[in-house]
Write a protein that holds these residues in place. Structure first.
Motif, PDB file in Angstrom:
ATOM      1  N   VAL A 223      41.626  28.270  21.878  1.00 50.05           N
ATOM      2  CA  VAL A 223      41.381  26.855  21.594  1.00 50.05           C
ATOM      3  C   VAL A 223      41.817  26.489  20.174  1.00 50.05           C
ATOM      4  O   VAL A 223      41.888  25.320  19.832  1.00 50.05           O
ATOM      5  CB  VAL A 223      39.885  26.526  21.808  1.00 50.05           C
ATOM      6  CG1 VAL A 223      39.623  25.041  21.679  1.00 50.05           C
ATOM      7  CG2 VAL A 223      39.431  26.986  23.184  1.00 50.05           C
ATOM      8  N   ASN A 224      42.103  27.519  19.371  1.00 51.18           N
ATOM      9  CA  ASN A 224      42.538  27.313  17.988  1.00 51.18           C
ATOM     10  C   ASN A 224      41.465  26.604  17.158  1.00 51.18           C
ATOM     11  O   ASN A 224      41.705  25.568  16.525  1.00 51.18           O
ATOM     12  CB  ASN A 224      43.843  26.511  17.940  1.00 51.18           C
ATOM     13  CG  ASN A 224      44.498  26.562  16.565  1.00 51.18           C
ATOM     14  OD1 ASN A 224      44.314  27.526  15.813  1.00 51.18           O
ATOM     15  ND2 ASN A 224      45.249  25.527  16.220  1.00 51.18           N
ATOM     16  N   LEU A 225      40.278  27.180  17.161  1.00 55.50           N
ATOM     17  CA  LEU A 225      39.175  26.603  16.406  1.00 55.50           C
ATOM     18  C   LEU A 225      39.368  26.831  14.911  1.00 55.50           C
ATOM     19  O   LEU A 225      39.917  27.849  14.489  1.00 55.50           O
ATOM     20  CB  LEU A 225      37.847  27.233  16.830  1.00 55.50           C
ATOM     21  CG  LEU A 225      37.393  27.024  18.275  1.00 55.50           C
ATOM     22  CD1 LEU A 225      36.025  27.668  18.482  1.00 55.50           C
ATOM     23  CD2 LEU A 225      37.336  25.550  18.639  1.00 55.50           C
ATOM     24  N   SER A 226      38.883  25.881  14.135  1.00 56.11           N
ATOM     25  CA  SER A 226      38.873  26.058  12.687  1.00 56.11           C
ATOM     26  C   SER A 226      37.766  27.042  12.330  1.00 56.11           C
ATOM     27  O   SER A 226      36.925  27.396  13.165  1.00 56.11           O
ATOM     28  CB  SER A 226      38.625  24.720  11.991  1.00 56.11           C
ATOM     29  OG  SER A 226      37.292  24.279  12.232  1.00 56.11           O
ATOM     30  N   GLN A 227      37.744  27.473  11.083  1.00 56.46           N
ATOM     31  CA  GLN A 227      36.723  28.431  10.667  1.00 56.46           C
ATOM     32  C   GLN A 227      35.323  27.838  10.783  1.00 56.46           C
ATOM     33  O   GLN A 227      34.371  28.531  11.144  1.00 56.46           O
ATOM     34  CB  GLN A 227      37.011  28.889   9.239  1.00 56.46           C
ATOM     35  CG  GLN A 227      38.265  29.746   9.136  1.00 56.46           C
ATOM     36  CD  GLN A 227      38.766  29.908   7.716  1.00 56.46           C
ATOM     37  OE1 GLN A 227      38.192  29.364   6.786  1.00 56.46           O
ATOM     38  NE2 GLN A 227      39.853  30.651   7.546  1.00 56.46           N
ATOM     39  N   ARG A 228      35.194  26.561  10.503  1.00 56.63           N
ATOM     40  CA  ARG A 228      33.876  25.931  10.607  1.00 56.63           C
ATOM     41  C   ARG A 228      33.475  25.733  12.062  1.00 56.63           C
ATOM     42  O   ARG A 228      32.296  25.819  12.403  1.00 56.63           O
ATOM     43  CB  ARG A 228      33.872  24.605   9.842  1.00 56.63           C
ATOM     44  CG  ARG A 228      34.014  24.817   8.350  1.00 56.63           C
ATOM     45  CD  ARG A 228      33.831  23.557   7.548  1.00 56.63           C
ATOM     46  NE  ARG A 228      34.010  23.830   6.128  1.00 56.63           N
ATOM     47  CZ  ARG A 228      33.896  22.926   5.171  1.00 56.63           C
ATOM     48  NH1 ARG A 228      33.604  21.665   5.491  1.00 56.63           N
ATOM     49  NH2 ARG A 228      34.068  23.253   3.907  1.00 56.63           N
ATOM     50  N   GLU A 229      34.434  25.465  12.911  1.00 54.47           N
ATOM     51  CA  GLU A 229      34.132  25.384  14.338  1.00 54.47           C
ATOM     52  C   GLU A 229      33.739  26.757  14.871  1.00 54.47           C
ATOM     53  O   GLU A 229      32.888  26.869  15.757  1.00 54.47           O
ATOM     54  CB  GLU A 229      35.337  24.827  15.093  1.00 54.47           C
ATOM     55  CG  GLU A 229      35.570  23.345  14.832  1.00 54.47           C
ATOM     56  CD  GLU A 229      36.924  22.854  15.309  1.00 54.47           C
ATOM     57  OE1 GLU A 229      37.135  21.628  15.318  1.00 54.47           O
ATOM     58  OE2 GLU A 229      37.783  23.696  15.660  1.00 54.47           O
ATOM     59  N   CYS A 230      34.350  27.806  14.312  1.00 54.00           N
ATOM     60  CA  CYS A 230      33.962  29.169  14.685  1.00 54.00           C
ATOM     61  C   CYS A 230      32.515  29.449  14.284  1.00 54.00           C
ATOM     62  O   CYS A 230      31.777  30.124  15.010  1.00 54.00           O
ATOM     63  CB  CYS A 230      34.887  30.188  14.026  1.00 54.00           C
ATOM     64  SG  CYS A 230      36.519  30.314  14.787  1.00 54.00           S
TER      65      CYS A 230
END
Length: 362
Positions: A223-230
């Motif tokens: 999904v190519n999450l950002s670090q904060r989304e991770c």
């Protein structure tokens, strides 16, 4: 008046007025990419994404452990404490030790993965939102702001939920279908016949790596999450897994209210009568419904909304035990001979299966 002001303040925190004005402007906002500052001062977002799930695991588990020790919510327990102490085959020491090992492996894997990540930048977001608005000028600026900062990230995380469910259902079911995989890997987790919070990640290290760590990591990469989304995905998934194994059912628990896959649903899978069902985890149940592996014997005990309540589940367990005691008495057998392991339940020698065998032969 103060209530209105409070709501306005909350809204202003969710939507930055200065950003909205830039998005409304006829001139495209400047896009100057600068390194994104860390969310927690002094700790990089990569470190936070690795540390928060572990902190959440032990903190959330400890809350349920305190409930266990001091009997603070006995009316909400799925199984009595005595049953947990009697039937579980792994000690608390073994559980804690194995979970710590999994967290070490999880952290090492995360460090190696994050080393491949490039520096994340900020400062260009308003320009991107402005570009989107030019395509749909009739929609208000705040709509694009909310979509960009909240709705789109939420949809990515939701997609990651679906990927995690797909990954875990596939591997989980495979480990039950393969005698070799079950014996050498997954059977360890099922040493907890009565689940409890600390045991959520009590697994064979190989299973823990493949099922939980790699599964969640693959979802975040797809999904190519950002670090904060991770941070959100990893922490939320961890807390959801703990909640599924907590051994309690609360009507006010958001995890149990929002998701059909909850502590009761997963508890069924840990029982010998449900071990071949309810493979879905940790969020939804659609794969069980699709493959016909949802445990349906409890359907007549659901409430008017079709949900399995604690009261209904306890009645199901009571009726099932009562039925087996009567059969044991009728066949002059010891109760444990027809209510023990999965193998005993499936055996054609078991009087409970007598009718099934006769129908099959006919």
């Amino acid at each position: 008046m103060s209530n209105v002001t409070d709501k306005a303040c909350l809204f202003s925190k969710l939507i930055n007025g200065a950003d909205i004005e830039q998005i409304k402007s006829a001139v495209r906002p400047a896009a100057v990419a600068v390194p994104r500052p860390s969310f927690f001062k002094g700790y990089s977002d990569e470190v936070a994404a690795l540390a928060l799930p572990i902190i959440a695991y032990w903190t959330y588990s400890s809350i349920f452990h305190i409930m266990d020790v001091y009997k603070l919510a006995e009316g909400h327990r799925i199984h009595p404490t005595e049953e947990m102490l009697k039937k579980n085959r792994a000690s608390l020491y073994e559980v804690v030790r194995d979970v710590i090992l999994q967290h070490i492996i999880q952290t090492i894997t995360g460090v190696l993965a994050f080393n491949l990540n490039v520096q994340e930048y900020t400062g260009f977001e308003n320009a991107e939102i402005w570009d989107l608005r030019q395509k749909f000028p009739l929609l208000p600026a705040w709509f694009f702001y909310v979509a960009y900062w909240y709705l789109i990230p939420a949809s990515r995380i939701f997609t990651a939920f679906v990927i995690i469910d797909t990954w875990q259902f596939t591997l989980h079911r495979l480990m039950h279908l393969s005698p070799f995989l079950y014996k050498h890997f997954h059977s360890r987790h099922h040493q907890l016949y009565v689940p409890y919070a600390y045991g959520a990640l009590f697994n064979n290290p190989v299973e823990g790596l493949l099922l939980d760590t790699v599964g969640t990591g693959v979802a975040s990469m797809i999904v190519n999450l950002s670090q904060r989304e991770c941070m959100i995905l990893y922490t939320f998934s961890t807390m959801k897994t703990v909640d599924d194994h907590c051994g309690y059912s609360f009507w006010f628990d958001p995890f149990q209210r929002l998701f059909p896959n909850n502590s009761i649903y997963h508890d069924i899978h840990h029982q010998h009568f449900g071990i071949k069902y309810n493979f879905s985890q940790p969020f939804f149940t659609f794969w069980d419904n699709l493959f016909g592996t949802r445990f349906t014997a409890i359907d007549s005990y659901t409430d008017k909304n079709g949900k399995i309540t604690l009261k209904g589940y306890k009645k199901f367990l009571h009726d099932r035990t009562d039925k087996r005691r009567k059969i044991a008495k009728e066949y002059n057998m010891k109760f444990h001979e027809i209510s023990g392991s999965e193998d005993e339940e499936d055996s054609p020698e078991n009087p409970l299966n007598k009718n099934k065998v006769q129908k099959k032969n006919e």
